[in-house]
Design a protein around this motif. Structure first.
Motif, PDB file in Angstrom:
ATOM      1  N   PHE A 154       2.691  -5.349  31.332  1.00  0.00           N
ATOM      2  CA  PHE A 154       4.124  -6.224  31.393  1.00  0.00           C
ATOM      3  C   PHE A 154       5.059  -5.729  30.052  1.00  0.00           C
ATOM      4  N   LYS A 155       6.336  -5.943  30.243  1.00  0.00           N
ATOM      5  CA  LYS A 155       7.292  -5.378  29.420  1.00  0.00           C
ATOM      6  C   LYS A 155       7.827  -6.662  28.551  1.00  0.00           C
ATOM      7  N   ILE A 156       7.715  -6.310  27.047  1.00  0.00           N
ATOM      8  CA  ILE A 156       8.547  -7.442  26.104  1.00  0.00           C
ATOM      9  C   ILE A 156       9.520  -6.567  25.724  1.00  0.00           C
ATOM     10  N   ARG A 157      10.615  -6.881  25.860  1.00  0.00           N
ATOM     11  CA  ARG A 157      11.882  -6.164  25.300  1.00  0.00           C
ATOM     12  C   ARG A 157      11.854  -4.782  25.565  1.00  0.00           C
ATOM     13  N   GLY A 158      11.474  -4.447  26.923  1.00  0.00           N
ATOM     14  CA  GLY A 158      11.254  -2.966  27.153  1.00  0.00           C
ATOM     15  C   GLY A 158       9.887  -2.265  26.742  1.00  0.00           C
ATOM     16  N   GLY A 184      13.608 -12.883  23.640  1.00  0.00           N
ATOM     17  CA  GLY A 184      13.785 -11.646  24.532  1.00  0.00           C
ATOM     18  C   GLY A 184      13.102 -11.716  25.742  1.00  0.00           C
ATOM     19  N   ASN A 185      13.265 -10.815  26.618  1.00  0.00           N
ATOM     20  CA  ASN A 185      12.961 -11.075  27.884  1.00  0.00           C
ATOM     21  C   ASN A 185      11.219 -10.440  28.188  1.00  0.00           C
ATOM     22  N   VAL A 186      10.668 -11.145  28.978  1.00  0.00           N
ATOM     23  CA  VAL A 186       9.243 -10.792  29.397  1.00  0.00           C
ATOM     24  C   VAL A 186       9.378 -10.474  30.807  1.00  0.00           C
TER      25      VAL A 186
END
Lengths: 276, 411
Positions: free
Chosen positions: B182-186, B117-119
């Motif tokens: 910060f966001k991990i997978r939203g 997933g995105n960070v």
């Protein structure tokens, strides 16, 4: 190798050599019988293609006969391996070629030292022996020349020095003067007869009847057979037959002595080439 | 015979020097082959050494459980079908962790669950960040150091994370990012710790912790419908001597838990330090193929040029034979010449291989190539074999030449 001191150095019996197969078969040596004693200086003469060179190659163990026996110092060489042959060439035989056959990459002293390499002699010792040998041929100043920097006569003297450096009992010379003018020829012949006087056996093939005066025995060959031999025939007969046989092939050869030009020598080279 | 060998060497030197250009070009083939061998071996050796050093640094008491049977990373079809493990559901479960913890001699156990997933933080995002869900024990097993703040522990909140120094810079532009969100997978996470820069992208966890975000196993499970998807379990034994018994015990415990289905592997020692990256093996395999092909081509080059040399020196062979050289002498003379080309190529290849290896490692990789006598031995050994193998035919051909024919040849 056991040597019987009384035995002849070389004994040939019914030696035959053929080239080609079937219809193209060509008999070069057709039953040669010859006994050569130690210390003889033999000149083999005869027209081109009569088998002189082939005989010399067989004597020098470069070639094998198809038939007949070859005893070298009372021992048959037929049964020996190629390795033993190489060994005998290294220990007992010295070769002098018409076209000198120096290795062009090596300088004079290295060329002379070459046969010693295969006797397993150390390099310094090799060069010392070669240097000593060159000295006897008055070539000390040319030791580090390359073969192409020498004149024909010098080159052939180097080649003879090389043939003698491993002190062979037999020296085989295939037209050693064939590429030289008559003055150089006689210098070479003087050297060879010097070697002969020191007790070596010399077998020389030549086209030039004037050079046979140096020899102790002259053999004339014709069509793969021995035609005349000064040891078994009367000398007068020899001269006649030799003259007659050579008339067609080497008519100009006797004149060569007076002609100082290279022309006759050149002509002979061409003839030699054609015979091959 | 020894004297003759010296003589042949002198001879080969002279003759090769007289045809310098030709010799150098012939050597080039062998050089390229040996250079690629040296390059592969020194780099893979260097990578292995990095991990071995890490394991040794930790006291040599680390074992790792991975799902699936022992990975056959050297097989070509494994390279051709990329990452065949990563799509499959891991056979390791949280229950296995508990079973391992009960094995005598185990000091600590930590799972590694990788979450895809995105960070993202503000406008900065990073898609190739490894998101690691684990337990607090990882810090002691993997020897991580927290520079600022703290590592995740049993009392930290589920929405907290520890991030690598480089990730911190990437996301926030500073490595002082404690308390930032910060966001991990939203999902929102708060940074509670920043790891000290380790600069060890190659390690037995296969995770570059400088770029990683570490969250608790609970948070990781929340990304995966509440199920732990464990890629690896790290085990730390109490000391080095108890490691073998721990490995055995782990195997037994997991065997029982998996109904004797052998769908896991326990790695320790050298197995652990073997590089596992598919890409690495793909590159190594390609380089090996290049090396093999160029060695064969180089060998054919040697054979070719030796045949030319033999033809050129036919007359010399005749002279040498007339002067007493046996077939063996002639064979040895030409064999030593081709051997000299082979060894020359090997030496240059060895040097060129290391030069390349250093260029690659300094510009792309983070570790130095390995120097070992095995690599030197193999480089020289290969070149010797190539020199002899491809020189044999021309040498034998030279020795078989009829001296009379050879003497008749004019140049």
């Amino acid at each position: 190798m056991k040597t019987n001191p009384d035995a002849p150095v070389i004994a040939l019996r019914g030696l035959k050599k053929r080239y080609g197969i079937g219809d193209a078969e060509h008999t070069v040596l057709d039953g040669v019988d010859l006994v050569i004693e130690k210390g003889e200086f033999i000149a083999i003469m005869g027209p081109s293609g009569c088998g002189k060179t082939t005989l010399l190659n067989i004597l020098g163990l470069l070639d094998r006969a198809d038939d007949g026996d070859y005893f070298l110092a009372d021992r048959s060489v037929e049964s020996l391996s190629a390795r033993r042959h190489a060994n005998i060439r290294s220990e007992q035989i010295g070769f002098v070629f018409q076209n000198f056959n120096l290795v062009p990459r090596l300088n004079v002293i290295e060329n002379v030292a070459l046969p010693l390499t295969y006797k397993g002699i150390r390099k310094t010792k090799r060069l010392q022996l070669a240097s000593k040998m060159l000295q006897t041929f008055h070539l000390s100043e040319r030791e580090y020349y390359m073969p192409w920097q020498l004149s024909g006569g010098q080159t052939q003297r180097v080649a003879i020095a090389r043939a003698l450096v491993n002190s062979p009992s037999i020296v085989l010379a295939d037209e050693p003067t064939g590429n030289l003018d008559s003055k150089a020829s006689h210098v070479i012949m003087e050297e060879l007869s010097d070697i002969h006087k020191r007790g070596n056996t010399i077998i020389m093939v030549t086209h030039n009847p004037s050079l046979t005066t140096y020899a102790s025995r002259v053999i004339t060959m014709l069509d793969g057979k021995i035609d005349s031999d000064t040891k078994t025939l009367q000398p007068t007969v020899k001269v006649d037959t030799t003259k007659k046989r050579l008339d067609t092939h080497a008519a100009e050869a006797p004149k060569e002595k007076t002609l100082r030009s290279r022309r006759p020598a050149k002509r002979k080279t061409i003839k030699k080439g054609a015979s091959k | 015979m020894r004297l003759l060998v010296l003589n042949h060497i002198q001879n080969a030197y002279d003759s090769l020097r007289s045809t310098r250009m030709r010799t150098n070009l012939t050597m080039l083939g062998v050089t390229i082959g040996v250079a690629s061998i040296t390059l592969i071996l020194s780099l893979s050796g260097g990578a292995t050494k990095v991990i071995t050093d890490q394991v040794d640094e930790l006291g040599g008491n680390i074992a790792v459980v991975r799902p699936g049977d022992v990975p056959q990373t050297t097989r070509l079809d494994n390279i051709a079908s990329p990452m065949n493990h990563s799509y499959a559901t891991s056979s390791l479960t949280e229950r296995d962790m508990k079973a391992i913890r009960l094995v005598p001699g185990v000091e600590a156990v930590a799972p590694v669950m990788l979450v895809g997933g995105n960070v993202a933080a503000g406008n900065n995002s990073s898609s190739n960040t490894p998101i690691v869900a684990t337990t607090p024990d990882l810090i002691s097993i993997s020897n991580l150091t927290v520079k600022d703040g703290q590592f995740i522990d049993s009392v930290t909140n589920r929405d907290t994370a520890v991030i690598g120094a480089q990730l911190s810079v990437d996301l926030f532009g500073t490595d002082q990012s404690i308390g930032q969100n910060f966001k991990i997978r939203g999902q929102d996470f708060t940074v509670i710790g920043v790891l000290k820069r380790a600069n060890k992208p190659i390690n037995y966890n296969n995770i570059d912790f400088d770029h990683a975000a570490i969250v608790s196993l609970e948070s990781g499970k929340s990304f995966n419908q509440g199920v732990a998807q464990i890629q690896q379990i790290d085990i730390k034994a109490t000391d080095q001597n108890s490691l073998p018994s721990v490995v055995e015990g782990t195997k037994k415990a997991l065997g029982a838990a998996h109904k004797n289905e052998h769908d896991f592997s326990v790695l320790s020692g050298d197995d652990l330090s073997r590089p596992t990256s598919q890409l690495f093996f793909a590159v190594a395999a390609a380089m090996t193929a290049v090396a093999a092909i160029s060695l064969i081509v180089g060998g054919i080059g040697i054979m070719n040029i030796m045949l030319v040399t033999v033809a050129e020196r036919t007359r010399e062979i005749g002279i040498r034979k007339a002067l007493g050289a046996s077939n063996g002498h002639i064979t040895a003379q030409f064999l030593i010449e081709s051997l000299a080309i082979g060894i020359g190529g090997g030496l240059f290849g060895y040097i060129a291989g290391y030069l390349l290896a250093f260029i690659v490692s300094r510009s792309v990789l983070t570790f130095d190539p390995l120097f070992s006598w095995q690599i030197a031995g193999l480089a020289i050994g290969t070149s010797v074999v190539v020199g002899i193998l491809f020189g044999l035919y021309p040498a034998i051909r030279a020795s078989r030449k009829d001296p009379i024919e050879a003497l008749r040849q004019y140049h």
